[in-house]
Design a protein around this motif. Structure first.
Motif, short mmCIF file in Angstrom:
data_model
loop_
_atom_site.label_atom_id
_atom_site.label_comp_id
_atom_site.label_asym_id
_atom_site.label_seq_id
_atom_site.Cartn_x
_atom_site.Cartn_y
_atom_site.Cartn_z
N THR A 1 0.77 -1.16 0.05
CA THR A 1 0.02 -0.12 -0.04
C THR A 1 0.81 1.21 -0.01
OG1 THR A 1 -0.19 0.11 2.31
CG2 THR A 1 -1.88 -0.99 1.30
N SER A 2 2.01 1.09 0.37
CA SER A 2 2.97 2.44 0.48
C SER A 2 4.21 2.00 -0.43
CB SER A 2 3.57 2.55 1.84
OG SER A 2 2.42 2.71 2.73
N GLN A 3 4.29 2.99 -1.37
CA GLN A 3 5.54 2.80 -2.30
C GLN A 3 6.67 3.02 -1.48
OE1 GLN A 3 5.55 5.54 -5.43
NE2 GLN A 3 7.12 4.43 -6.66
N ILE B 1 0.37 4.74 -8.52
CA ILE B 1 0.08 5.62 -9.54
C ILE B 1 -0.41 6.99 -8.72
CG2 ILE B 1 -1.19 6.55 -11.52
CD1 ILE B 1 -1.19 3.67 -12.61
N GLN B 2 0.08 8.32 -8.90
CA GLN B 2 -0.13 9.32 -7.96
C GLN B 2 -0.89 10.21 -9.00
OE1 GLN B 2 -0.23 9.57 -4.66
NE2 GLN B 2 0.36 7.27 -4.93
N ALA B 3 -0.10 10.87 -10.16
CA ALA B 3 -0.76 11.62 -10.94
C ALA B 3 -0.91 11.03 -12.39
CB ALA B 3 0.31 13.06 -10.81
N VAL B 4 -1.96 11.38 -12.95
CA VAL B 4 -2.16 11.02 -14.42
C VAL B 4 -2.86 11.94 -15.24
CG1 VAL B 4 -2.78 8.39 -13.57
CG2 VAL B 4 -4.74 9.98 -13.71
N ARG B 5 -2.68 11.76 -16.55
CA ARG B 5 -3.59 12.48 -17.56
C ARG B 5 -3.85 11.54 -18.79
NH1 ARG B 5 -1.96 18.62 -19.58
NH2 ARG B 5 -3.74 19.33 -20.61
N LEU B 6 -4.94 11.32 -18.75
CA LEU B 6 -5.45 10.53 -19.90
C LEU B 6 -6.26 11.28 -20.77
CD1 LEU B 6 -6.03 7.57 -21.01
CD2 LEU B 6 -7.93 7.57 -19.56
N LYS B 7 -6.04 11.06 -22.28
CA LYS B 7 -6.75 11.83 -23.33
C LYS B 7 -7.10 10.79 -24.24
CE LYS B 7 -4.71 16.24 -22.93
NZ LYS B 7 -4.10 17.55 -23.58
N ILE B 8 -8.41 11.08 -24.74
CA ILE B 8 -9.01 10.24 -25.83
C ILE B 8 -9.31 11.01 -27.05
CG2 ILE B 8 -10.71 8.48 -26.69
CD1 ILE B 8 -8.80 7.40 -24.40
N GLN C 1 -9.51 15.07 -32.67
CA GLN C 1 -10.27 15.85 -31.62
C GLN C 1 -10.24 15.16 -30.27
OE1 GLN C 1 -13.78 16.22 -33.81
NE2 GLN C 1 -13.44 18.42 -34.44
N VAL C 2 -10.08 15.96 -29.14
CA VAL C 2 -10.17 15.48 -27.81
C VAL C 2 -11.44 14.97 -27.43
CG1 VAL C 2 -9.56 15.61 -25.48
CG2 VAL C 2 -8.07 16.57 -27.08
N ILE C 3 -12.01 13.88 -27.25
CA ILE C 3 -13.54 13.62 -26.83
C ILE C 3 -13.61 13.29 -25.56
CG2 ILE C 3 -14.04 12.87 -29.33
CD1 ILE C 3 -13.89 10.00 -28.33
N PHE C 4 -12.25 13.11 -24.73
CA PHE C 4 -12.50 12.55 -23.10
C PHE C 4 -11.08 12.89 -22.66
CE2 PHE C 4 -11.29 9.71 -19.86
CZ PHE C 4 -12.41 9.89 -18.84
N GLU C 5 -11.06 13.64 -21.45
CA GLU C 5 -9.94 13.76 -20.62
C GLU C 5 -10.15 13.65 -19.10
OE1 GLU C 5 -6.55 17.36 -20.24
OE2 GLU C 5 -8.30 17.49 -21.36
N SER C 6 -9.21 13.25 -18.50
CA SER C 6 -9.16 13.02 -17.12
C SER C 6 -7.87 13.15 -16.43
CB SER C 6 -9.91 11.49 -16.70
OG SER C 6 -9.70 11.30 -15.41
N LYS C 7 -7.88 13.43 -15.41
CA LYS C 7 -6.58 13.63 -14.47
C LYS C 7 -6.93 12.87 -13.11
CE LYS C 7 -5.43 18.20 -16.09
NZ LYS C 7 -5.12 19.58 -15.78
N ASN C 8 -7.75 12.12 -12.99
CA ASN C 8 -8.10 11.32 -11.76
C ASN C 8 -7.77 9.68 -11.96
OD1 ASN C 8 -9.06 9.89 -9.66
ND2 ASN C 8 -11.15 11.03 -9.65
N PRO C 9 -6.77 9.47 -11.16
CA PRO C 9 -6.25 7.94 -11.52
C PRO C 9 -7.33 6.92 -11.46
CG PRO C 9 -5.04 9.07 -9.80
CD PRO C 9 -6.08 9.90 -10.04
N ALA D 1 1.77 9.20 -16.45
CA ALA D 1 1.53 9.09 -15.00
C ALA D 1 2.61 9.19 -14.34
CB ALA D 1 1.12 7.52 -14.89
N GLN D 2 2.52 9.55 -12.98
CA GLN D 2 3.74 9.96 -12.17
C GLN D 2 3.80 9.29 -10.57
OE1 GLN D 2 4.74 13.82 -11.04
NE2 GLN D 2 6.73 13.59 -11.83
N ASP D 3 4.73 8.49 -10.10
CA ASP D 3 4.82 8.16 -8.76
C ASP D 3 5.27 9.00 -7.79
OD1 ASP D 3 7.48 8.18 -9.03
OD2 ASP D 3 7.55 5.85 -8.76
N LEU D 4 5.31 8.59 -6.53
CA LEU D 4 5.69 9.26 -5.38
C LEU D 4 7.34 9.56 -5.27
CD1 LEU D 4 3.63 8.12 -2.11
CD2 LEU D 4 3.52 10.20 -3.29
N ASP D 5 7.98 8.83 -6.06
CA ASP D 5 9.32 9.02 -6.25
C ASP D 5 9.74 9.95 -7.33
OD1 ASP D 5 11.83 8.58 -4.80
OD2 ASP D 5 12.29 6.88 -6.13
N GLY D 6 8.90 10.41 -8.09
CA GLY D 6 8.95 11.39 -9.25
C GLY D 6 9.38 10.75 -10.45
#
Length: 636
Positions: free
Chosen positions: A517-519, A573-580, A586-594, A618-623
């Motif tokens: 549970t902890s990276q 996974i801590q920070a994400v950015r997903l685009k469809i 054309q971008v039809i979907f975007e999310s920053k929520n893991p 995506a980015q983890d706690l260690d950068g």
């Protein structure tokens, strides 16, 4: 016409009465001085005078008038009055005569009373108007008394009595009376002295506090004192009002010498009742110094049968309880240069006590203090924190720390005026630091060198392919018993303790069950022993577990519960950015929520079956960062 008739009447000449007329009171007694409120009748002293042929004006100052019906007068104000007689004597010459009389004031006579012990009352006439006074004491006894002087009377029985005072003038026949009530004092309670405490230790300017009970506000009390062994008690202070709290403060007295104290009951009349409280004896103490010891001395209590025990207090804490015969106590647990304050309390029977002065003394020594116990431990920043534990009975002025690396020589590290010291040198797992210390006490004496202490140096290797951590560490040096090691694993981001494993005296360990549970994991060794509460920690090592991301290549949003969402799954996974994107870019979907994926809809409508382009970061706690681009097929 009336006057002419009178003047025509012949009366015998008043040759036998030069005053021509006289004044008489209501009892028919001749008076020459009157009293206010006294009824007076004037009458010719001629033997053949006829009352209906004589007339009187009672006050010349307000004009002459001779009414034929007024034969008597009552004066309502004191003063000097000229009385005029008009009489028909039948003889030639003057028929009008005058006499001057004095009218005296008649205020109620006043007196004060002082109730005394044993049903005795002192009376004092405070009035100054009259010449004679008589007191009726309300029990049938009457006595002539003089103004301004005390008159004592002792009643046979207690109670309330009505006192009558009668007053009279020497040259007047009137008497004036007044009454007052007196209540005899209640029966005397025997006063009690509960405690004595010396508050200021001095020869002539000392002070002490007596705590008394069973005091009565109707009585006064003498504080009496006598030397120990003497029965010659002397009065040293009068308590003319009883303190509500029962607390009596005695100042400007000798408190360096033991004295006996007691209370005697008295009253406002100064009566020596012979009724006394119990005796309390003051207990001053002296302190002498020895080598790291202080001796308290006091005089024996005169009557040891009254003593339950002696309690020795040091710095307001009970230090020791001694038997009734004790007169000294040696406190051998003192430190050089430290001040200690003592008080001795004689606990007496009937819950009474005598408390000594609070006396302070500083410990002295010529022998160096005992050596201290040094302990080294790493903090969370991998810096060594040093602590020197000195014996309880020693004082601290300054600590000198020495340090060596591996097997090198000890060198001076620094001096501080407290027991803690921070070695801010950078951590190096290849350099084992060891420490020792000396300290100087408040008398300037330096201790021997402490034990040598070397904190645990922890190192480890993370095998990501096998998901395990191999740990090894150096043995701790410095505890008096065999060290016991415990491995602590924490979340390095939050500091939360995740697990703790005791490994005894081993100096190696392999962790094959890494927390999922902890990276970021932090490992350190906690060192303890069975016979000491002290704890030392090793340095901390950090393990970063790799994070992963899994991206599907197709999904079917048909609400069957299987692959309905296009989402990225993985660990840490801590920070994400997903685009469809659609086929036109054309971008039809975007999310920053893991935890959020694409449900196959565009503006709320089902997207057509086909292939879509995605981009993922995506980015983890260690950068660390993962970036992916590709296509995903939407099928039904």
């Amino acid at each position: 016409m009336l006057l002419s008739l009178l003047f025509g009447t012949k009366l015998q000449a008043q040759t036998n009465c030069p005053e021509k007329f006289k004044a008489y009171n209501a009892k028919g007694l001749e008076v020459n001085i009157f009293c206010v409120g006294e009824k007076i009748r004037f009458k010719s002293c001629s033997t053949n005078a006829q009352p209906d042929k004589e007339y009187y004006d009672a006050n010349k100052n307000d004009g002459l008038a001779f009414p034929d019906t007024t034969k008597s007068v009552t004066y309502n104000a004191p003063g000097t009055y000229t009385v005029t007689q008009l009489i028909n004597t039948g003889l030639p010459g003057n028929n009008q005569f005058e006499r001057t009389f004095t009218v005296l004031n008649t205020p109620p006579p006043t007196l004060t009373s002082f109730t005394c012990a044993f049903n005795k009352v002192n009376f004092r006439i405070t009035d100054a108007h009259y010449d004679y006074y008589r007191l009726n004491f309300g029990d049938g006894t009457e006595r002539r008394v003089l103004p301004g002087k005390d008159t004592s009377y002792q009643y046979k029985n207690a109670g309330t009595y009505q006192i009558s005072i009668k007053a009279a003038y020497r040259n007047a026949t009137c008497t004036v009376e007044n009454t007052v009530k007196v209540q005899t004092l209640p029966a005397i309670n025997i006063p009690e002295l509960q405690s004595l405490q010396i508050t200021q230790y001095a020869v002539s300017q000392g002070s002490l506090i007596l705590q008394a009970s069973s005091l009565q506000p109707d009585y006064n009390y003498f504080i009496e004192r006598a030397p120990v062994g003497s029965t010659n008690f002397q009065e040293i202070q009068l308590l003319s009002s009883v303190p509500v709290s029962g607390t009596i403060t005695l100042t400007h007295t000798d408190t360096r010498t033991p004295y006996q104290y007691r209370l005697q009951v008295t009253d406002s009349c100064g009566t020596k009742t012979g009724i006394f409280s119990q005796v309390l004896v003051s207990q001053p103490i002296k302190i002498t110094s020895a080598e790291k010891a202080l001796q308290i001395l006091w005089s024996p209590y005169p009557n040891t049968t009254e003593v339950v025990n002696y309690q020795i207090f040091r710095d307001n804490k009970l230090l020791q309880t001694l038997p009734a015969a004790a007169t000294t106590y040696l406190d051998a647990a003192v430190a050089c240069g430290r001040q200690y304050c003592y008080q001795v309390v004689a606990q007496l029977i009937s819950n009474r006590s005598s408390r000594s002065n609070d006396t302070c003394q500083t410990g002295v020594a010529t022998v160096p203090p005992q050596y201290g116990f040094a302990l080294a431990s790493f903090n969370a920043q991998n810096q060594v924190v040093l602590k020197l534990l000195i014996p309880t009975n020693e004082t601290l002025a300054e600590v000198s720390w020495q340090k060596k690396i591996n097997n090198g020589p000890f060198v001076n590290l620094g001096q501080v005026k407290q027991t803690l010291y921070l070695d801010s040198a950078s951590f190096n797992e290849n350099n084992q630091p060891c420490y020792q210390a000396t300290y100087t006490d408040s008398c300037g004496l330096t201790s021997a060198v402490s034990n040598q202490t070397c904190p645990v140096i922890l190192s480890g290797t993370f095998h990501s392919t096998e998901n395990r951590v191999n740990l090894r560490w150096s043995a701790f040096v410095g505890l008096t018993a065999a060290p016991r090691y415990t491995i602590e694993v924490s979340d390095d981001a939050t500091g939360q303790l995740l697990s703790s494993s005791e490994v005894g005296s081993n100096t190696t360990f392999t962790d094959r069950k890494l927390n999922t549970t902890s990276q970021l994991l932090a490992y350190r060794i906690k060192v303890t022993t069975a016979n000491s509460p002290e704890i030392s920690y090793s340095n901390k090592i950090r393990v970063a577990q790799a994070f992963t991301a899994t991206i599907p290549n197709a999904f079917s949003p048909n609400s069957d519960g299987l692959n309905d969402i296009f989402e990225v799954k993985g660990r840490f996974i801590q920070a994400v950015r997903l685009k469809i994107y659609n086929r036109w870019g054309q971008v039809i979907f975007e999310s920053k929520n893991p935890g959020e994926g694409w449900n196959g809809k565009i503006n709320g409508q089902d997207a057509p079956v086909g292939t879509y382009i995605f981009s993922f970061t995506a980015q983890d706690l260690d950068g660390n960062t993962i970036q992916r681009k590709g296509s995903v097929t939407l099928i039904k």
